[in-house]
Design a protein around this motif. Structure first.
Motif, mmCIF file in Angstrom:
data_model
loop_
_atom_site.group_PDB
_atom_site.id
_atom_site.type_symbol
_atom_site.label_atom_id
_atom_site.label_comp_id
_atom_site.label_asym_id
_atom_site.label_seq_id
_atom_site.Cartn_x
_atom_site.Cartn_y
_atom_site.Cartn_z
ATOM 1 N N LYS A 1 0.894 -0.967 -0.193
ATOM 2 C CA LYS A 1 -0.050 0.145 -0.371
ATOM 3 C C LYS A 1 1.133 1.388 0.439
ATOM 4 O O LYS A 1 0.569 2.223 -0.493
ATOM 5 N N VAL A 2 2.224 1.069 0.829
ATOM 6 C CA VAL A 2 2.853 2.637 0.236
ATOM 7 C C VAL A 2 4.124 1.923 -0.800
ATOM 8 O O VAL A 2 3.935 2.925 -1.352
ATOM 9 N N PRO B 1 3.818 1.446 -4.485
ATOM 10 C CA PRO B 1 2.707 2.520 -4.775
ATOM 11 C C PRO B 1 3.986 3.912 -5.398
ATOM 12 O O PRO B 1 4.127 4.243 -6.002
ATOM 13 N N LEU B 2 4.787 4.155 -3.919
ATOM 14 C CA LEU B 2 5.595 4.920 -4.433
ATOM 15 C C LEU B 2 6.804 5.037 -5.071
ATOM 16 O O LEU B 2 7.233 5.461 -5.827
ATOM 17 N N LEU C 1 2.726 11.346 -9.803
ATOM 18 C CA LEU C 1 3.453 10.608 -9.140
ATOM 19 C C LEU C 1 5.276 11.528 -8.960
ATOM 20 O O LEU C 1 5.561 11.891 -8.892
#
Lengths: 297, 381
Positions: free
Chosen positions: A213-214, A217-218, A296
């Motif tokens: 989740k972190v 995606p980052l 992003l």
């Protein structure tokens, strides 16, 4: 874009309001691009629709706007096109699978060894690309350790050889493009604020969930950059197929190479180059749209 | 993901916590009870161990020795994601790839709650930012990010909310406003807040109870008024506001007071405010409690004569005097500019006086400058 505007206004403020300053600064780059990219591309486009001069020598062509060159070039080499994209996709996926854990470890877990490990990632560039590719013949040959090991584990049969095979070509491509995958991944992983990972744990996410989740995606900008930097050159590559492959593993790069240098069929080579370029452009555009990372970066 | 510990309720108890990093002891045998529902502040200079203590409570660091309980549940070995505790990080640590809405919903979703909308909307209303739900964190100002970080934590209704220098990155005016808002929100949601800060004003504005930390230990714990009026150590006296500490010797008693000889003048100190171990004391008085008079004016209470004004600073609401005493110590005096009398001048001979009840006494062997070398404002970590 906002950044460019800000930079531009700062430049003009610095030079006392001269609006021409940015263009002056851009000029060297633009001249270079025009001379070494735009002109050759135009020339290539022109060549791609030429036909042989009747009664002329080998390599003598005239402009006839024969667009059927494209159709013929594509139909004659469908298989090689397909193989190019298949191999490039395989190499990209494999390189991603190897590079992600590597970049993750270097960026987040290596502590004081970080710089040393980064040097190791780029170290292969200090020897010749050709030499390193030829070395794979040795590695995958009968005398290497890979084939006996795989035979011992019954993964490949006693008769199977890995040299001059599709496996060798994909392995060579994966290896050769690995740094191009690793470095952008490293850059995006390294940029992640470790406190966002702590925050994720603080908000009831365990290690795996935090990654899904972190972290992942980052790091998507790095994944996209790395896969593009691997896929694009891999799709046009011919060295790995030439050195590590066999006649049945020919990629489109090999066809362009031989039609240009061996058969001296410039129009076909040009048409194939153009087709490859446009196919890659379309694929890359779809990919970037789908991945949705433009926000992003 | 919710197990027994995430439903733990009650007071937070730290029992004999020690945390060492190699040779360095960040937290030294610290025991602490934080009552449920209180607003608790850990106050101290940089490197005093307050952030390490907070990280141990959050589960981001493991204590070398000691245990942590919430109510009856031992959470010492629980991972941070298993604890009913949420943190507002110093630089907010919002997830840059998620919208504000998804940032706030993160904790609820991880606990498997499907219908998050009501809770998220409610908490966004509480921090007065419902209109920003679909923005990304980078599109928000510092103050807005701060509120979202708070919303993201309190939406989970944790047993304990930790705030790590939550206002450190905000400018002064916004910080004042957020102090009041945080206090209001704490009262509104009724959660236990544990707040770490080096800013004594911030701690005093918000907290019910303050623990002043120094070198890994708690120096003193109590209400803001208690700590300010009745400090037990020189460190607390100097770190929380400013103090004049004067060496003296106890000569006797007079009712509920000690009679102390300070350089041949006598002052009284209430016994209840004395933390001296023997006859040797440091007599303490806050600068704003002292009245300053021209020499010869009759004065009552504790009186010290023979002062000469060494420096005068006029700062609007008050005038600050440095007064050199016969024993060469400079005492600080803050005089409210509320009587229409023009400030005294440098070089004037003066008498100082104050109500004896305001005096406190520390052990005479204490370092009178402890906690005063570094102004708390300089301690941005």
């Amino acid at each position: 874009m906002a950044l460019i505007h800000a930079a531009r206004s700062r430049v003009s403020a610095f030079s006392g309001g001269k609006a021409s300053m940015p263009y002056v600064l851009l000029a060297p780059g633009l001249i270079f691009l025009f001379t070494f990219f735009i002109l050759p591309i135009a020339n290539l486009a022109q060549t791609s629709t030429q036909t042989p001069i009747a009664g002329g020598d080998t390599g003598e062509y005239e402009q006839t706007f024969h667009f059927a060159n494209y159709v013929n070039a594509f139909l004659d080499n469908k298989e090689q096109f397909g193989r190019s994209f298949l191999y490039a996709t395989l190499a990209t996926v494999l390189a991603l699978a190897i590079a992600y854990p590597l970049a993750y470890a270097i960026a987040l877990k290596s502590g004081k060894f970080k710089n040393f490990l980064l040097v190791l990632v780029v170290a292969p560039f200090f020897t010749s690309f050709l030499l390193r590719t030829i070395a794979w013949k040795q590695i995958l040959g009968e005398g290497g350790f890979v084939v006996p090991t795989l035979r011992g584990l019954h993964i490949i049969g006693e008769q199977t050889s890995l040299t001059a095979s599709a496996v060798a070509v994909v392995a060579g491509m994966t290896y050769n493009f690995l740094p191009f995958m690793t470095l952008p991944l490293y850059a995006s992983l390294e940029r992640i604020d470790p406190r966002t990972l702590e925050a994720s744990g603080d908000l009831y996410a365990n290690g795996i969930t935090t990654f899904r989740k972190v972290t992942l995606p980052l790091s998507m900008p790095g994944v996209v950059a790395g896969t593009l930097l691997t896929f694009i050159p891999a799709a046009g590559d011919y060295v790995n197929a030439a050195i590590l492959g066999n006649p049945n593993t020919k990629m489109i790069g090999n066809v362009i190479d031989s039609s240009f240098f061996k058969i001296v069929d410039y129009p076909t080579a040009a048409a194939l180059s153009f087709t490859l370029m446009i196919a890659i452009l379309i694929l890359v555009t779809i990919y970037i749209r789908k991945s949705g990372t433009d926000e992003l970066v | 993901m919710a197990d027994a510990s995430t439903s733990a309720k009650g007071d937070l108890r730290l029992t004999r916590i020690t945390k060492s990093f190699g040779d360095f002891t960040a937290v030294d045998d610290l025991s602490l009870v934080i009552p449920e529902g209180s607003f608790f502040a850990l106050l101290g200079p940089s490197g005093c161990g307050k952030t390490t203590t907070l990280r141990i409570i959050a589960g981001l660091e493991e204590p070398t020795v000691g245990s942590i309980h919430i109510g009856a549940v031992d959470i010492t070995t629980k991972k941070s994601y298993q604890r009913p505790i949420n943190t507002v990080f110093q630089n907010y640590a919002l997830f840059p790839h998620l919208t504000i809405y998804e940032n706030v919903a993160f904790g609820l979703r991880r606990r498997g709650i499907k219908d998050v909308k009501e809770a998220v909307d409610k908490v966004l209303n509480l921090v007065e930012l419902p209109h920003l739900a679909q923005r990304k964190p980078t599109q928000l100002s510092g103050g807005q990010q701060q509120r979202i970080a708070l919303a993201r934590a309190i939406v989970n209704r944790p047993a304990l909310l930790l705030l790590d220098e939550p206002l450190g990155a905000l400018d002064l005016k916004l910080r004042r406003q957020m102090q009041i808002e945080l206090k209001w929100i704490q009262t509104e949601v009724g959660l236990t807040f544990v707040h770490v800060t080096h800013d004594q004003e911030e701690a005093m504005t918000m907290a019910d109870t303050i623990a002043v930390m120094n070198e890994g230990k708690i120096e003193q714990m109590g209400s803001p008024a208690d700590l300010y009026d009745n400090p037990e150590t020189a460190f607390v006296a100097n770190f929380l506001g400013q103090s004049n500490l004067i060496k003296g010797t106890v000569e006797g008693t007079d009712g509920d007071s000690l009679v102390v000889n300070v350089f041949s003048q006598r002052i009284k100190i209430a016994k209840s405010r004395s933390h001296a171990k023997d006859n040797s004391v440091l007599a303490g008085i806050r600068p704003e409690k002292i009245r300053i008079h021209p020499e010869g004016t009759p004065a009552t209470g504790n009186v010290l004569t023979g002062g000469v004004i060494a420096d005068v600073s006029y700062i609007g609401v008050s005038t600050q005097y440095q007064v050199e005493m016969p024993w060469k110590q400079e005492l600080m005096v803050f005089e409210q500019n509320d009587d229409g009398v023009p400030p005294l001048n440098k070089g004037d001979a003066v008498v100082l006086s104050w109500e004896s009840i305001f005096t406190f006494a520390l052990a005479g062997d204490e370092d009178a400058s402890a906690g005063s070398e570094v102004m708390p404002e300089d301690l941005d970590e």
